[in-house]
Design a protein around this motif. Structure first.
Motif: not given
Length: 217
Positions: A71-74, A100-101, A126-128, A143-150
Motif C-alpha cells: 500500500e502507498a501512504p494515505r 491533491v497537494s 483522490v481514491d475514495v 481518502e487520498v492515496a500518495s502518487v506512489w500508488e501508481r
C-alpha cells in the motif's frame, strides 16, 4: 537539519509561530484551494482561502499514515460543502483520480505574508470519496492515496499491437505492420529474444533491420 527551507526552519524556532496547512484539489470541473483556517494566503502563484464560495471549508485532516508493503501512504481530508450540489460534485465518480497537494508553512504575523517557501509534504490523488450526511451536517471525506500508488498498478491491459502501442505513444508506428505475431516476445523480462517475427501480410520480417527496433527483438 530538516527538509524545510532555512528561512522557514529558523522561523519555526521562534517562541510564537502561526502555522497553516494548505490543500489544493484539482477536480475535472474546478480547482479548490483551501486553508485550515480563516484568511487568504498566496504562494507559488497560488491563492488559498479559508472558505471557497462553492465548495465550503476544510474539515479535519486525519494524520498521514504510512503504507504497508502493498500500500502507498494515505491521508483523509474532510470538506464541509454548503449545498447538496457541491457535495454531489465532490463525490462524483469523475472526481476519483483528481490530484491533491498539501503544504505546511508559517505566516509572519508582522507582515501577514507566508514565510519563504512552504513545505509540499504530500502529493496524491483522490481514491475514495465518502459523503456523510447527518442532522444539520454534511461532510465529504476524501481518502487520498500518495502518487506512489501508481507503482502498484499492473499491466493486464498491455498488448503487443499497433493500437495499444499508439495509445501509449501516439504517432509512433513501430508496430504498424505487425498484425499477427507468431513467435513469443518476452515482455518485461531479461530472456533471450528472437531475431525475427512473422507478419501475416508480408511474411518473416527482420524487425531490427526494417523498423530500427533492435532493442525489441
Amino acid at each position: 537539519m530538516t527538509s524545510l527551507s532555512p528561512a522557514l526552519d529558523a522561523h519555526l524556532a521562534r517562541a510564537q509561530v502561526t502555522l497553516f496547512v494548505a490543500v489544493e484539489i484539482v477536480l475535472p470541473s474546478a480547482t479548490i484551494r483551501l486553508l485550515d483556517g480563516a484568511g487568504v494566503l498566496t504562494f507559488d502563484s497560488r491563492t488559498f482561502t479559508g472558505r471557497d464560495p462553492v465548495y465550503g471549508v476544510l474539515g479535519p485532516i486525519e494524520p498521514l499514515t504510512d503504507g504497508l508493503d502493498a500500500e502507498a501512504p494515505r491521508v483523509t481530508i474532510s470538506l464541509l460543502p454548503p449545498t447538496n450540489t457541491a457535495a454531489a460534485t465532490l463525490a462524483a465518480p469523475a472526481a476519483q483520480g483528481s490530484a491533491v497537494s498539501l503544504w505546511f508553512g508559517a505566516v509572519d504575523t508582522a507582515t501577514g505574508l507566508v514565510v519563504d517557501a512552504p513545505d509540499l509534504f504530500f502529493v496524491g490523488e483522490v481514491d475514495v470519496p465518502t459523503l456523510r450526511v447527518g442532522k444539520g451536517s454534511r461532510v465529504l471525506e476524501y481518502e487520498v492515496a500518495s502518487v506512489w500508488e501508481r507503482f502498484f498498478r499492473n499491466d493486464e491491459g498491455a498488448r503487443l499491437t499497433d493500437a495499444f502501442h499508439q495509445s501509449v505513444y501516439p504517432g509512433e508506428k513501430g508496430l504498424e505492420f505487425v498484425t499477427d505475431v507468431q513467435r513469443q516476445l518476452p515482455w518485461g523480462a531479461d530472456l533471450p529474444r528472437p531475431g525475427a517475427i512473422t507478419d501475416t501480410r508480408t511474411g518473416p520480417l527482420d524487425y531490427a533491420r526494417r523498423f530500427g527496433g533492435a532493442d525489441l527483438v
